[in-house]
Design a protein around this motif. Sequence first.
Motif, mmCIF file in Angstrom:
data_model
loop_
_atom_site.group_PDB
_atom_site.id
_atom_site.type_symbol
_atom_site.label_atom_id
_atom_site.label_comp_id
_atom_site.label_asym_id
_atom_site.label_seq_id
_atom_site.Cartn_x
_atom_site.Cartn_y
_atom_site.Cartn_z
ATOM 1 N N PRO A 249 67.638 14.754 60.479
ATOM 2 C CA PRO A 249 67.756 13.527 59.689
ATOM 3 C C PRO A 249 68.983 12.704 60.081
ATOM 4 O O PRO A 249 68.972 11.484 59.977
ATOM 5 N N ASP A 250 70.047 13.401 60.537
ATOM 6 C CA ASP A 250 71.294 12.724 60.899
ATOM 7 C C ASP A 250 72.148 13.675 61.728
ATOM 8 O O ASP A 250 71.845 14.861 61.845
ATOM 9 N N VAL A 251 73.232 13.147 62.304
ATOM 10 C CA VAL A 251 74.093 13.954 63.164
ATOM 11 C C VAL A 251 74.771 15.078 62.376
ATOM 12 O O VAL A 251 75.001 16.170 62.920
ATOM 13 N N GLU A 252 75.081 14.850 61.101
ATOM 14 C CA GLU A 252 75.735 15.890 60.299
ATOM 15 C C GLU A 252 74.837 17.111 60.134
ATOM 16 O O GLU A 252 75.311 18.251 60.174
ATOM 17 N N SER A 253 73.530 16.884 59.981
ATOM 18 C CA SER A 253 72.597 18.011 59.850
ATOM 19 C C SER A 253 72.580 18.838 61.135
ATOM 20 O O SER A 253 72.568 20.066 61.091
ATOM 21 N N SER A 254 72.606 18.169 62.276
ATOM 22 C CA SER A 254 72.657 18.864 63.555
ATOM 23 C C SER A 254 73.927 19.695 63.667
ATOM 24 O O SER A 254 73.891 20.863 64.063
ATOM 25 N N SER A 255 75.043 19.105 63.299
ATOM 26 C CA SER A 255 76.334 19.815 63.376
ATOM 27 C C SER A 255 76.351 21.028 62.461
ATOM 28 O O SER A 255 76.859 22.088 62.833
ATOM 29 N N ARG A 256 75.786 20.897 61.268
ATOM 30 C CA ARG A 256 75.742 22.036 60.329
ATOM 31 C C ARG A 256 74.898 23.169 60.897
ATOM 32 O O ARG A 256 75.263 24.337 60.784
ATOM 33 N N VAL A 257 73.768 22.840 61.497
ATOM 34 C CA VAL A 257 72.908 23.873 62.077
ATOM 35 C C VAL A 257 73.647 24.607 63.184
ATOM 36 O O VAL A 257 73.661 25.845 63.226
ATOM 37 N N ILE A 258 74.276 23.871 64.085
ATOM 38 C CA ILE A 258 75.013 24.507 65.181
ATOM 39 C C ILE A 258 76.128 25.396 64.631
ATOM 40 O O ILE A 258 76.329 26.525 65.099
ATOM 41 N N ALA A 259 76.831 24.911 63.619
ATOM 42 C CA ALA A 259 77.919 25.695 63.018
ATOM 43 C C ALA A 259 77.391 26.969 62.375
ATOM 44 O O ALA A 259 77.992 28.045 62.529
ATOM 45 N N ARG A 260 76.259 26.888 61.672
ATOM 46 C CA ARG A 260 75.691 28.074 61.019
ATOM 47 C C ARG A 260 75.204 29.088 62.060
ATOM 48 O O ARG A 260 75.428 30.284 61.914
ATOM 49 N N LEU A 261 74.526 28.600 63.087
ATOM 50 C CA LEU A 261 74.041 29.508 64.134
ATOM 51 C C LEU A 261 75.211 30.210 64.823
ATOM 52 O O LEU A 261 75.143 31.410 65.102
ATOM 53 N N ALA A 262 76.290 29.483 65.054
ATOM 54 C CA ALA A 262 77.478 30.074 65.677
ATOM 55 C C ALA A 262 78.158 31.056 64.734
ATOM 56 O O ALA A 262 78.546 32.153 65.148
ATOM 57 N N ALA A 263 78.310 30.682 63.468
ATOM 58 C CA ALA A 263 78.989 31.545 62.491
ATOM 59 C C ALA A 263 78.263 32.873 62.315
ATOM 60 O O ALA A 263 78.894 33.908 62.138
ATOM 61 N N GLU A 264 76.939 32.833 62.372
ATOM 62 C CA GLU A 264 76.152 34.058 62.203
ATOM 63 C C GLU A 264 75.831 34.712 63.548
ATOM 64 O O GLU A 264 75.077 35.679 63.603
ATOM 65 N N GLN A 265 76.425 34.190 64.618
ATOM 66 C CA GLN A 265 76.291 34.709 65.982
ATOM 67 C C GLN A 265 74.834 34.833 66.419
ATOM 68 O O GLN A 265 74.446 35.778 67.097
ATOM 69 N N LEU A 266 74.031 33.842 66.040
ATOM 70 C CA LEU A 266 72.621 33.846 66.400
ATOM 71 C C LEU A 266 72.336 33.079 67.685
ATOM 72 O O LEU A 266 71.351 33.357 68.365
ATOM 73 N N PHE A 267 73.188 32.108 68.014
ATOM 74 C CA PHE A 267 72.979 31.298 69.213
ATOM 75 C C PHE A 267 74.323 30.830 69.723
ATOM 76 O O PHE A 267 75.137 30.333 68.956
ATOM 77 N N GLU A 268 74.580 31.057 71.001
ATOM 78 C CA GLU A 268 75.818 30.596 71.625
ATOM 79 C C GLU A 268 75.522 29.300 72.362
ATOM 80 O O GLU A 268 74.854 29.307 73.393
ATOM 81 N N VAL A 269 75.990 28.208 71.805
ATOM 82 C CA VAL A 269 75.722 26.895 72.363
ATOM 83 C C VAL A 269 76.680 26.621 73.523
ATOM 84 O O VAL A 269 77.891 26.682 73.366
ATOM 85 N N GLU A 270 76.117 26.355 74.680
ATOM 86 C CA GLU A 270 76.934 25.980 75.834
ATOM 87 C C GLU A 270 77.192 24.480 75.811
ATOM 88 O O GLU A 270 78.272 24.019 76.133
ATOM 89 N N SER A 271 76.169 23.737 75.413
ATOM 90 C CA SER A 271 76.283 22.284 75.364
ATOM 91 C C SER A 271 75.278 21.761 74.358
ATOM 92 O O SER A 271 74.149 22.252 74.285
#
Length: 100
Positions: free
Chosen positions: A62-84
């Motif tokens: 829906p917006d850039v903030e939603s994308s940022s929250r998803v990336i942060a949650r995936l990283a915090a729970e060590q489910l996905f390591e985002v390279e870029s």
Amino acid sequence: MSYTSFSIGRPGRAYDGVAMGSDQWNALITRQFEILGEGNAETIVGGFAAGIGKFINVNTYPDVESSSRVIARLAAEQLFEVESSGPFVSTEDMMKLMAS
């Protein structure tokens, strides 16, 4: 305004040593998709790029903030390591930007 991101990464450390298809693996992948759902992500395309050995995902939010929250949650729970991860710009739109 919606936001489309292009992400490159690999499974996070939470998957280390977990057998694919096991109950633990199923719980992790379920949680990963729950996080995407909580961010109202719509996956346009996702898959493995063998040439670089990474997963590629194009998601609309829906917006850039939603994308940022998803990336942060995936990283915090060590489910996905985002390279870029960043905005996805169509070839046509990029060519227009480059020409101006």
